[in-house]
Write a protein that holds these residues in place. Structure first.
Motif, PDB file in Angstrom:
ATOM      1  N   LYS A 138     -29.917  47.142  22.595  1.00 56.48           N
ATOM      2  CA  LYS A 138     -30.252  47.994  23.744  1.00 56.48           C
ATOM      3  C   LYS A 138     -31.642  47.687  24.289  1.00 56.48           C
ATOM      4  O   LYS A 138     -31.824  47.504  25.489  1.00 56.48           O
ATOM      5  CB  LYS A 138     -30.162  49.456  23.335  1.00 56.48           C
ATOM      6  CG  LYS A 138     -30.454  50.405  24.471  1.00 56.48           C
ATOM      7  CD  LYS A 138     -30.378  51.841  24.024  1.00 56.48           C
ATOM      8  CE  LYS A 138     -30.736  52.764  25.172  1.00 56.48           C
ATOM      9  NZ  LYS A 138     -30.847  54.144  24.739  1.00 56.48           N
ATOM     10  N   LEU A 143     -28.197  45.816  26.525  1.00 60.68           N
ATOM     11  CA  LEU A 143     -26.759  46.027  26.363  1.00 60.68           C
ATOM     12  C   LEU A 143     -26.465  47.499  26.116  1.00 60.68           C
ATOM     13  O   LEU A 143     -27.325  48.251  25.638  1.00 60.68           O
ATOM     14  CB  LEU A 143     -26.231  45.193  25.192  1.00 60.68           C
ATOM     15  CG  LEU A 143     -26.503  43.687  25.255  1.00 60.68           C
ATOM     16  CD1 LEU A 143     -25.971  43.006  24.014  1.00 60.68           C
ATOM     17  CD2 LEU A 143     -25.885  43.086  26.486  1.00 60.68           C
ATOM     18  N   LYS A 144     -25.233  47.918  26.426  1.00 64.63           N
ATOM     19  CA  LYS A 144     -24.837  49.307  26.204  1.00 64.63           C
ATOM     20  C   LYS A 144     -24.184  49.419  24.824  1.00 64.63           C
ATOM     21  O   LYS A 144     -23.338  48.612  24.462  1.00 64.63           O
ATOM     22  CB  LYS A 144     -23.861  49.751  27.283  1.00 64.63           C
ATOM     23  CG  LYS A 144     -24.498  49.787  28.654  1.00 64.63           C
ATOM     24  CD  LYS A 144     -23.545  50.281  29.694  1.00 64.63           C
ATOM     25  CE  LYS A 144     -24.227  50.323  31.047  1.00 64.63           C
ATOM     26  NZ  LYS A 144     -23.316  50.733  32.104  1.00 64.63           N
ATOM     27  N   LYS A 145     -24.578  50.456  24.087  1.00 69.65           N
ATOM     28  CA  LYS A 145     -24.062  50.626  22.727  1.00 69.65           C
ATOM     29  C   LYS A 145     -22.562  50.894  22.714  1.00 69.65           C
ATOM     30  O   LYS A 145     -21.893  50.577  21.742  1.00 69.65           O
ATOM     31  CB  LYS A 145     -24.808  51.758  22.014  1.00 69.65           C
ATOM     32  CG  LYS A 145     -26.229  51.395  21.641  1.00 69.65           C
ATOM     33  CD  LYS A 145     -26.863  52.490  20.816  1.00 69.65           C
ATOM     34  CE  LYS A 145     -28.279  52.118  20.423  1.00 69.65           C
ATOM     35  NZ  LYS A 145     -28.910  53.147  19.604  1.00 69.65           N
ATOM     36  N   ILE A 146     -22.033  51.452  23.771  1.00 74.59           N
ATOM     37  CA  ILE A 146     -20.594  51.753  23.830  1.00 74.59           C
ATOM     38  C   ILE A 146     -19.770  50.469  23.818  1.00 74.59           C
ATOM     39  O   ILE A 146     -18.670  50.444  23.274  1.00 74.59           O
ATOM     40  CB  ILE A 146     -20.281  52.575  25.101  1.00 74.59           C
ATOM     41  CG1 ILE A 146     -20.987  53.925  25.012  1.00 74.59           C
ATOM     42  CG2 ILE A 146     -18.800  52.747  25.300  1.00 74.59           C
ATOM     43  CD1 ILE A 146     -20.915  54.736  26.281  1.00 74.59           C
ATOM     44  N   LYS A 147     -20.318  49.395  24.383  1.00 78.18           N
ATOM     45  CA  LYS A 147     -19.576  48.134  24.483  1.00 78.18           C
ATOM     46  C   LYS A 147     -19.807  47.185  23.314  1.00 78.18           C
ATOM     47  O   LYS A 147     -19.274  46.085  23.298  1.00 78.18           O
ATOM     48  CB  LYS A 147     -19.964  47.411  25.776  1.00 78.18           C
ATOM     49  CG  LYS A 147     -19.542  48.142  27.026  1.00 78.18           C
ATOM     50  CD  LYS A 147     -19.893  47.329  28.246  1.00 78.18           C
ATOM     51  CE  LYS A 147     -19.421  47.993  29.512  1.00 78.18           C
ATOM     52  NZ  LYS A 147     -19.737  47.194  30.689  1.00 78.18           N
ATOM     53  N   GLU A 188     -21.732  42.162  22.789  1.00 81.66           N
ATOM     54  CA  GLU A 188     -21.045  42.943  23.806  1.00 81.66           C
ATOM     55  C   GLU A 188     -19.630  42.411  23.996  1.00 81.66           C
ATOM     56  O   GLU A 188     -19.405  41.199  24.002  1.00 81.66           O
ATOM     57  CB  GLU A 188     -21.827  42.845  25.110  1.00 81.66           C
ATOM     58  CG  GLU A 188     -21.471  43.903  26.113  1.00 81.66           C
ATOM     59  CD  GLU A 188     -22.421  43.881  27.284  1.00 81.66           C
ATOM     60  OE1 GLU A 188     -22.731  44.957  27.809  1.00 81.66           O
ATOM     61  OE2 GLU A 188     -22.850  42.796  27.680  1.00 81.66           O
TER      62      GLU A 188
END
Length: 190
Positions: A138, A143-147, A188
């Motif tokens: 992050k 980057l997004k943690k969800i992905k 990701e």
């Protein structure tokens, strides 16, 4: 000396052989290219250069027969990934590996949930490392943690602490206190 079967390259008795796309595959293997990696239709046209030579790099020549071919497809960029390491953890590497096998290939959130409810002592340092890898992804890469997905996780042996336990009749047994190094890589999803 090899005689080339290509109209654009012929070798004389004193010249070095040249790689051409129209060569039969048996000749391609036997052509000496000074230990260099050869691509189709490309040859090295200098004398043998010793490995890690400080001299000039060999000039490459494209064969006329190979010049009309399609260009190679551009490689897809590798997905961005972040890694976290935790070193010198006390405990057996095999006990850590059995937990890592459960989270490999899972999403970041699923892996955290599995680790929260798994009743092994090895889960605590793994959670710590996984959260650190997510934070690295992050903060450093945006980057997004969800992905995120746990793409790679492994545990290697660290140095062994050797201790002695006294036994009966003046004997002593060696006790090996194991340590390990933990690495988790998240990337990701596409």
């Amino acid at each position: 000396m090899l005689q080339a079967k290509c109209s654009c390259h012929t070798t004389s008795a004193g010249a070095r052989p040249v790689l051409c796309r129209s060569f039969p595959s048996s000749l391609k293997r036997s052509v000496d290219l000074a230990g260099a990696q050869a691509f189709r239709g490309v040859a090295i046209n200098q004398q043998r250069i010793p490995w890690r030579s400080a001299g000039p790099t060999p000039a490459l020549t494209v064969c006329k027969a190979a010049a009309g071919t399609k260009p190679a497809k551009a490689a897809k960029p590798a997905p961005k990934s972040a890694v976290a390491h935790l070193r010198f953890i006390r405990g057996s590497p095999s006990k850590v590996r059995r937990v890592l096998d459960q989270i490999r290939g899972r999403t970041y959130e699923d892996a955290l949930m599995i680790l929260e409810y798994t009743p092994y002592r090895a889960c605590e340092p793994i959670i710590k490392t996984l959260v650190s890898a997510g934070a690295n992804a992050k903060e450093n890469l945006g980057l997004k943690k969800i992905k995120l997905v746990v793409s790679e996780c492994y545990c290697n042996e660290g140095p062994m602490l050797k201790r002695i336990k006294t036994r009966a009749k003046g004997r002593a047994d060696r006790i090996a206190k194991l340590t390990n190094h933990l690495s988790i890589r998240v990337q990701e999803t596409v």
